[in-house]
Design a protein around this motif. Structure first.
Motif, PDB file in Angstrom:
ATOM      1  N   TYR A 182       0.841  -1.193   0.000  1.00 49.11           N
ATOM      2  CA  TYR A 182       0.000   0.000   0.000  1.00 49.11           C
ATOM      3  C   TYR A 182       0.877   1.244   0.000  1.00 49.11           C
ATOM      4  O   TYR A 182       1.847   1.332   0.755  1.00 49.11           O
ATOM      5  N   ALA A 183       0.501   2.202  -0.842  1.00 51.22           N
ATOM      6  CA  ALA A 183       1.220   3.470  -0.935  1.00 51.22           C
ATOM      7  C   ALA A 183       0.441   4.536  -0.176  1.00 51.22           C
ATOM      8  O   ALA A 183      -0.777   4.663  -0.347  1.00 51.22           O
ATOM      9  N   GLU A 184       1.153   5.286   0.655  1.00 46.82           N
ATOM     10  CA  GLU A 184       0.554   6.445   1.308  1.00 46.82           C
ATOM     11  C   GLU A 184       0.706   7.620   0.352  1.00 46.82           C
ATOM     12  O   GLU A 184       1.816   8.013   0.002  1.00 46.82           O
ATOM     13  N   VAL A 185      -0.421   8.179  -0.072  1.00 43.79           N
ATOM     14  CA  VAL A 185      -0.430   9.260  -1.052  1.00 43.79           C
ATOM     15  C   VAL A 185      -0.918  10.533  -0.380  1.00 43.79           C
ATOM     16  O   VAL A 185      -1.998  10.566   0.220  1.00 43.79           O
ATOM     17  N   ILE A 186      -0.091  11.579  -0.483  1.00 45.34           N
ATOM     18  CA  ILE A 186      -0.447  12.904   0.037  1.00 45.34           C
ATOM     19  C   ILE A 186      -0.272  13.887  -1.107  1.00 45.34           C
ATOM     20  O   ILE A 186       0.821  14.007  -1.669  1.00 45.34           O
ATOM     21  N   ASP A 187      -1.350  14.577  -1.461  1.00 38.92           N
ATOM     22  CA  ASP A 187      -1.325  15.542  -2.569  1.00 38.92           C
ATOM     23  C   ASP A 187      -0.750  14.929  -3.845  1.00 38.92           C
ATOM     24  O   ASP A 187       0.020  15.569  -4.565  1.00 38.92           O
ATOM     25  N   GLY A 188      -1.111  13.687  -4.115  1.00 41.03           N
ATOM     26  CA  GLY A 188      -0.706  13.029  -5.349  1.00 41.03           C
ATOM     27  C   GLY A 188       0.698  12.440  -5.354  1.00 41.03           C
ATOM     28  O   GLY A 188       1.116  11.862  -6.347  1.00 41.03           O
ATOM     29  N   ILE A 189       1.431  12.563  -4.248  1.00 40.01           N
ATOM     30  CA  ILE A 189       2.809  12.065  -4.169  1.00 40.01           C
ATOM     31  C   ILE A 189       2.887  10.924  -3.155  1.00 40.01           C
ATOM     32  O   ILE A 189       2.338  11.018  -2.052  1.00 40.01           O
ATOM     33  N   VAL A 190       3.597   9.853  -3.513  1.00 46.19           N
ATOM     34  CA  VAL A 190       3.771   8.715  -2.614  1.00 46.19           C
ATOM     35  C   VAL A 190       4.834   9.060  -1.582  1.00 46.19           C
ATOM     36  O   VAL A 190       5.961   9.427  -1.931  1.00 46.19           O
ATOM     37  N   HIS A 191       4.464   8.945  -0.302  1.00 47.50           N
ATOM     38  CA  HIS A 191       5.387   9.261   0.796  1.00 47.50           C
ATOM     39  C   HIS A 191       6.014   8.023   1.425  1.00 47.50           C
ATOM     40  O   HIS A 191       7.096   8.096   1.989  1.00 47.50           O
ATOM     41  N   ARG A 192       5.312   6.894   1.356  1.00 47.23           N
ATOM     42  CA  ARG A 192       5.876   5.638   1.840  1.00 47.23           C
ATOM     43  C   ARG A 192       5.041   4.496   1.284  1.00 47.23           C
ATOM     44  O   ARG A 192       3.903   4.682   0.860  1.00 47.23           O
TER      45      ARG A 192
ATOM     46  N   LEU B  76      -7.214  -1.189   7.961  1.00 44.56           N
ATOM     47  CA  LEU B  76      -6.179  -1.516   8.945  1.00 44.56           C
ATOM     48  C   LEU B  76      -5.194  -0.358   9.088  1.00 44.56           C
ATOM     49  O   LEU B  76      -4.886   0.087  10.198  1.00 44.56           O
ATOM     50  N   LEU B  77      -4.708   0.152   7.963  1.00 41.24           N
ATOM     51  CA  LEU B  77      -3.707   1.224   8.003  1.00 41.24           C
ATOM     52  C   LEU B  77      -4.279   2.509   8.577  1.00 41.24           C
ATOM     53  O   LEU B  77      -3.606   3.215   9.334  1.00 41.24           O
ATOM     54  N   ASP B  78      -5.525   2.836   8.237  1.00 38.88           N
ATOM     55  CA  ASP B  78      -6.165   4.017   8.819  1.00 38.88           C
ATOM     56  C   ASP B  78      -6.302   3.884  10.332  1.00 38.88           C
ATOM     57  O   ASP B  78      -6.171   4.866  11.060  1.00 38.88           O
ATOM     58  N   GLY B  79      -6.534   2.657  10.807  1.00 40.35           N
ATOM     59  CA  GLY B  79      -6.643   2.428  12.249  1.00 40.35           C
ATOM     60  C   GLY B  79      -5.308   2.530  12.959  1.00 40.35           C
ATOM     61  O   GLY B  79      -5.209   3.080  14.064  1.00 40.35           O
ATOM     62  N   ILE B  80      -4.256   2.018  12.335  1.00 38.63           N
ATOM     63  CA  ILE B  80      -2.919   2.041  12.935  1.00 38.63           C
ATOM     64  C   ILE B  80      -2.271   3.419  12.807  1.00 38.63           C
ATOM     65  O   ILE B  80      -1.579   3.874  13.713  1.00 38.63           O
ATOM     66  N   LEU B  81      -2.494   4.073  11.671  1.00 38.61           N
ATOM     67  CA  LEU B  81      -1.853   5.362  11.357  1.00 38.61           C
ATOM     68  C   LEU B  81      -2.929   6.400  11.025  1.00 38.61           C
ATOM     69  O   LEU B  81      -3.078   6.816   9.870  1.00 38.61           O
ATOM     70  N   PRO B  82      -3.706   6.833  12.018  1.00 38.48           N
ATOM     71  CA  PRO B  82      -4.874   7.679  11.744  1.00 38.48           C
ATOM     72  C   PRO B  82      -4.559   9.061  11.157  1.00 38.48           C
ATOM     73  O   PRO B  82      -5.434   9.677  10.560  1.00 38.48           O
ATOM     74  N   THR B  83      -3.344   9.530  11.291  1.00 45.60           N
ATOM     75  CA  THR B  83      -3.020  10.855  10.745  1.00 45.60           C
ATOM     76  C   THR B  83      -2.271  10.765   9.417  1.00 45.60           C
ATOM     77  O   THR B  83      -1.714  11.750   8.938  1.00 45.60           O
ATOM     78  N   SER B  84      -2.269   9.580   8.822  1.00 44.35           N
ATOM     79  CA  SER B  84      -1.559   9.393   7.556  1.00 44.35           C
ATOM     80  C   SER B  84      -2.382   9.948   6.396  1.00 44.35           C
ATOM     81  O   SER B  84      -3.527  10.373   6.560  1.00 44.35           O
ATOM     82  N   GLY B  85      -1.784   9.889   5.199  1.00 47.51           N
ATOM     83  CA  GLY B  85      -2.485  10.303   3.986  1.00 47.51           C
ATOM     84  C   GLY B  85      -3.447   9.210   3.545  1.00 47.51           C
ATOM     85  O   GLY B  85      -3.811   8.326   4.321  1.00 47.51           O
TER      86      GLY B  85
END
Length: 98
Positions: free
Chosen positions: A4-14, A37-46
């Motif tokens: 899974y890619a964390e996307v913030i403003d169209g850019i992959v951060h991790r 799952l990821l939203d639960g573990i990392l609630p402030t992520s993209g």
């Protein structure tokens, strides 16, 4: 394993890996289960978007700094810095223009 890619403003951060035990039910993979799952573990992520290690969907594997085009549902690398390039929207790969 599902990636899974964390996307913030169209850019992959991790990019992270989620076990198939989480994403698969009765042999069918469900992308949303990994996102939940990821939203639960990392609630402030993209936003989380699944990426395919072998490019079987969303065209290309997402790496840090890759761009996610949500309209096309495609990952691609940033434009190369040297040369004259155009983005081939059939493959989402950069092609050097002579």
């Amino acid at each position: 394993m599902a990636h899974y890619a964390e996307v913030i403003d169209g850019i992959v951060h991790r990019v992270v890996v989620v076990s198939n035990n989480v994403t698969t039910i009765d042999g069918i993979e469900d992308e949303q289960r990994g996102i939940d799952l990821l939203d639960g573990i990392l609630p402030t992520s993209g936003e989380w978007t699944q990426t395919s290690y072998n490019g079987s969907f969303r065209y290309n594997y997402a790496g840090i700094g890759s761009i996610y085009n949500s309209d096309a549902d495609a990952f691609h690398s940033p434009e190369p810095s040297e040369g004259n390039w155009t983005l081939d929207t059939e493959t989402w790969l950069w092609v050097e223009v002579e």
